[in-house]
Design a protein around this motif. Structure first.
Motif, PDB file in Angstrom:
ATOM      1  N   TYR A 191       0.816  -1.212   0.000  1.00 37.27           N
ATOM      2  CA  TYR A 191       0.000   0.000   0.000  1.00 37.27           C
ATOM      3  C   TYR A 191       0.851   1.263   0.000  1.00 37.27           C
ATOM      4  CZ  TYR A 191      -4.700  -1.954   0.095  1.00 37.27           C
ATOM      5  OH  TYR A 191      -5.876  -2.564  -0.259  1.00 37.27           O
ATOM      6  N   TRP A 205       1.870   1.682  -3.503  1.00 34.87           N
ATOM      7  CA  TRP A 205       0.753   2.166  -4.325  1.00 34.87           C
ATOM      8  C   TRP A 205       0.476   3.629  -4.059  1.00 34.87           C
ATOM      9  CZ3 TRP A 205      -3.366  -2.289  -3.384  1.00 34.87           C
ATOM     10  CH2 TRP A 205      -2.867  -3.489  -3.928  1.00 34.87           C
ATOM     11  N   VAL A 219       0.940   5.095  -7.654  1.00 37.33           N
ATOM     12  CA  VAL A 219      -0.311   5.205  -8.418  1.00 37.33           C
ATOM     13  C   VAL A 219      -0.695   6.662  -8.691  1.00 37.33           C
ATOM     14  CG1 VAL A 219      -2.733   4.514  -8.539  1.00 37.33           C
ATOM     15  CG2 VAL A 219      -1.033   2.915  -7.674  1.00 37.33           C
ATOM     16  N   GLN A 262       1.401   7.842 -11.491  1.00 35.79           N
ATOM     17  CA  GLN A 262       0.956   7.337 -12.795  1.00 35.79           C
ATOM     18  C   GLN A 262      -0.270   8.091 -13.290  1.00 35.79           C
ATOM     19  OE1 GLN A 262       1.393   3.037 -11.374  1.00 35.79           O
ATOM     20  NE2 GLN A 262       1.458   2.871 -13.574  1.00 35.79           N
ATOM     21  N   MET A 284      -9.570   5.838  -3.705  1.00 38.87           N
ATOM     22  CA  MET A 284      -9.470   4.411  -3.983  1.00 38.87           C
ATOM     23  C   MET A 284      -8.496   3.716  -3.020  1.00 38.87           C
ATOM     24  SD  MET A 284      -8.209   2.764  -7.603  1.00 38.87           S
ATOM     25  CE  MET A 284      -6.429   2.991  -7.425  1.00 38.87           C
ATOM     26  N   GLY A 299      -9.285   1.431   0.386  1.00 34.28           N
ATOM     27  CA  GLY A 299      -8.822   0.046   0.325  1.00 34.28           C
ATOM     28  C   GLY A 299      -7.955  -0.291   1.537  1.00 34.28           C
ATOM     29  N   GLY A 312     -13.568   2.192  -2.410  1.00 34.01           N
ATOM     30  CA  GLY A 312     -12.398   2.076  -3.281  1.00 34.01           C
ATOM     31  C   GLY A 312     -12.801   1.894  -4.740  1.00 34.01           C
ATOM     32  N   LEU A 313     -13.793   1.034  -4.968  1.00 37.57           N
ATOM     33  CA  LEU A 313     -14.282   0.815  -6.332  1.00 37.57           C
ATOM     34  C   LEU A 313     -14.844   2.104  -6.925  1.00 37.57           C
ATOM     35  CD1 LEU A 313     -16.195  -2.621  -6.231  1.00 37.57           C
ATOM     36  CD2 LEU A 313     -13.985  -2.140  -7.309  1.00 37.57           C
ATOM     37  N   TRP A 370     -12.055   4.261  -8.151  1.00 39.22           N
ATOM     38  CA  TRP A 370     -11.535   3.717  -9.419  1.00 39.22           C
ATOM     39  C   TRP A 370     -12.490   4.067 -10.569  1.00 39.22           C
ATOM     40  CZ3 TRP A 370     -12.107  -2.002 -11.144  1.00 39.22           C
ATOM     41  CH2 TRP A 370     -11.297  -2.268 -12.246  1.00 39.22           C
ATOM     42  N   TRP A 391      -5.373  -2.971 -13.888  1.00 32.70           N
ATOM     43  CA  TRP A 391      -5.665  -2.577 -12.506  1.00 32.70           C
ATOM     44  C   TRP A 391      -6.745  -3.432 -11.873  1.00 32.70           C
ATOM     45  CZ3 TRP A 391      -5.452   3.313 -11.082  1.00 32.70           C
ATOM     46  CH2 TRP A 391      -4.182   3.805 -11.424  1.00 32.70           C
ATOM     47  N   TYR A 445      -6.044  -5.839  -8.876  1.00 36.41           N
ATOM     48  CA  TYR A 445      -5.899  -5.497  -7.454  1.00 36.41           C
ATOM     49  C   TYR A 445      -7.217  -5.602  -6.683  1.00 36.41           C
ATOM     50  CZ  TYR A 445      -1.512  -3.798  -9.454  1.00 36.41           C
ATOM     51  OH  TYR A 445      -0.339  -3.702 -10.140  1.00 36.41           O
ATOM     52  N   PRO A 446      -8.309  -5.006  -7.194  1.00 37.98           N
ATOM     53  CA  PRO A 446      -9.581  -5.244  -6.475  1.00 37.98           C
ATOM     54  C   PRO A 446      -9.989  -6.714  -6.476  1.00 37.98           C
ATOM     55  CG  PRO A 446      -9.921  -3.871  -8.439  1.00 37.98           C
ATOM     56  CD  PRO A 446      -8.446  -3.961  -8.218  1.00 37.98           C
ATOM     57  N   TYR A 466      -8.193  -8.174  -3.647  1.00 39.99           N
ATOM     58  CA  TYR A 466      -8.848  -7.772  -2.388  1.00 39.99           C
ATOM     59  C   TYR A 466     -10.074  -8.664  -2.155  1.00 39.99           C
ATOM     60  CZ  TYR A 466     -10.876  -4.359   0.987  1.00 39.99           C
ATOM     61  OH  TYR A 466     -11.391  -3.722   2.097  1.00 39.99           O
ATOM     62  N   ASP A 508       2.215  -5.957 -11.461  1.00 38.29           N
ATOM     63  CA  ASP A 508       3.043  -4.752 -11.324  1.00 38.29           C
ATOM     64  C   ASP A 508       3.972  -4.541 -12.508  1.00 38.29           C
ATOM     65  OD1 ASP A 508       1.883  -3.925  -8.990  1.00 38.29           O
ATOM     66  OD2 ASP A 508       3.546  -4.488  -7.680  1.00 38.29           O
ATOM     67  N   LYS A 518       3.238  -1.070 -14.161  1.00 36.95           N
ATOM     68  CA  LYS A 518       4.249  -0.038 -13.934  1.00 36.95           C
ATOM     69  C   LYS A 518       5.204   0.041 -15.123  1.00 36.95           C
ATOM     70  CE  LYS A 518       4.105   0.390  -8.998  1.00 36.95           C
ATOM     71  NZ  LYS A 518       3.058  -0.565  -8.574  1.00 36.95           N
TER      72      LYS A 518
HETATM   73  C1  LIG Z   1       1.755  -0.273  -9.381  1.00 36.64           C
HETATM   74  C2  LIG Z   1       0.628  -0.477  -8.595  1.00 36.64           C
HETATM   75  C3  LIG Z   1      -0.653  -0.249  -9.005  1.00 36.64           C
HETATM   76  C4  LIG Z   1      -0.965   0.230 -10.387  1.00 36.64           C
HETATM   77  C5  LIG Z   1      -1.697  -0.499  -8.050  1.00 36.64           C
HETATM   78  C6  LIG Z   1      -3.010  -0.296  -8.260  1.00 36.64           C
HETATM   79  C7  LIG Z   1      -3.965  -0.577  -7.251  1.00 36.64           C
HETATM   80  C8  LIG Z   1      -5.327  -0.539  -7.411  1.00 36.64           C
HETATM   81  C9  LIG Z   1      -5.934  -0.190  -8.715  1.00 36.64           C
HETATM   82  C10 LIG Z   1      -6.159  -0.867  -6.277  1.00 36.64           C
HETATM   83  C11 LIG Z   1      -7.510  -0.875  -6.302  1.00 36.64           C
HETATM   84  C12 LIG Z   1      -8.464  -1.183  -5.220  1.00 36.64           C
HETATM   85  C13 LIG Z   1      -9.820  -0.979  -5.495  1.00 36.64           C
HETATM   86  C14 LIG Z   1     -10.305  -0.549  -6.846  1.00 36.64           C
HETATM   87  C15 LIG Z   1     -10.900  -1.196  -4.482  1.00 36.64           C
HETATM   88  C16 LIG Z   1     -10.369  -1.215  -3.074  1.00 36.64           C
HETATM   89  C17 LIG Z   1      -9.193  -2.074  -2.935  1.00 36.64           C
HETATM   90  C18 LIG Z   1      -8.011  -1.670  -3.838  1.00 36.64           C
HETATM   91  C19 LIG Z   1      -7.241  -0.559  -3.125  1.00 36.64           C
HETATM   92  C20 LIG Z   1      -7.149  -2.902  -3.952  1.00 36.64           C
END
Ligand SMILES: *C/C=C(C)/C=C/C=C(C)/C=C/C1=C(C)CCCC1(C)C
Length: 256
Positions: free
Chosen positions: A100, A103, A107, A110, A139, A143, A160-161, A164, A203, A206-207, A210, A232, A236
């Motif tokens: 986290y 991220w 994130v 990015q 987001m 999360g 979080g959703l 996004w 992306w 990641y959800p 979760y 990643d 990335k």
């Molecule tokens: C390099 C790392 C990246 C691009 C990480 C991206 C992370 C996410 C898009 C996380 C998304 C989440 C949600 C959409 C809902 C809540 C839980 C999360 C934080 C995992």
């Protein structure tokens, strides 16, 4: 600034590689594929960092910022990968907090890239920047709060959703999406389009992690970490490589 970055690229790469070398003493088991993936990807992040920093020298002025930011994304990820790898290899636990923190830094950087590449070629409002930044923070903070047990796990997931979804709206149908379609040259449009599909499909992992790993407990730590690690690389390194390709194409392939 760019001269400075250029002269710093190799020393920086060497520096970030140091903790990696130091923790080699921990002892990676030959059948620890998650640990191996942490190793391989940390090295890819270091290589990508050096590459993008060096390439700032090969593109025209307006692209240098995007590439420098992209290099920072990989640098921050590289350092976190060293720590995550160590947690995994020594304890076998999922390094959630490090993920986290990574991220939380990479994130938003990015997301800012969307704004920077538009601003490099067109006149766009700063509102794009702020909306993307806020969507990202909502987001990630939701999360984390959900995963750390500060708030209800489902509530964190749903908020979080929503963050996004807000980002996706902005880059597909909002001001950013419209600016890309109406005001940008072909190289930027192609890059923007690929980047937003990475944000949609890449992306989504990641959800899903979760949901299956945390909310419903359907995925174990090994599966989850290996999937996050592969994600990643796409989200990335490939993400920044798309920007790099557009930058090189619209710089005529050489210093302009
Ligand atoms: C390099 C790392 C990246 C691009 C990480 C991206 C992370 C996410 C898009 C996380 C998304 C989440 C949600 C959409 C809902 C809540 C839980 C999360 C934080 C995992």
């Amino acid at each position: 600034m760019i001269k400075f970055l250029k002269s710093m690229a190799i020393p920086t790469a060497a520096l970030v590689a140091l903790p990696g070398i130091a923790s080699a003493s921990v002892g990676l088991e030959p059948n620890d594929f998650v640990g191996i993936s942490f190793w391989v990807i940390s090295m890819c992040m270091v290589a990508a960092t050096a590459f993008f920093f060096l390439e700032t020298n090969n593109v025209s002025g307006k692209w240098k910022t995007s590439l420098a930011l992209g290099g920072l994304v990989c640098l921050v990820a590289a350092v976190h990968y060293f720590y995550m790898r160590e947690v995994w290899v020594t304890t076998g636990a999922t390094p959630t907090v490090y993920r986290y923190v990574d991220w939380l830094i990479t994130v938003p950087l990015q997301m800012i890239e969307f704004y920077i590449i538009l601003a490099a070629v067109a006149t766009v409002s700063a509102g794009i920047f702020w909306r993307l930044l806020i969507g990202t923070l909502v987001m990630l903070v939701a999360g984390y709060a959900g995963e750390a047990g500060f708030i209800n796990a489902w509530a964190g997931f749903i908020v979080g959703l929503a963050g996004w979804a807000y980002i996706l709206y902005e880059i597909f149908a909002g001001e950013a999406g419209k600016a890309a379609a109406d005001k940008c040259p072909a190289a930027v449009q192609t890059a923007f389009n690929t980047m937003r599909w990475i944000v949609t499909v890449g992306w989504a992992i990641y959800p899903l992690g979760y949901f299956f790993g945390y909310l419903t407990g359907g995925a174990d730590a090994v599966t989850l970490n290996v999937i996050y690690n592969i994600a990643d690389v796409v989200n990335k390194i490939a993400f920044v490589a798309v920007i790099w390709a557009a930058a090189v194409a619209s710089s005529g392939g050489k210093k302009a």
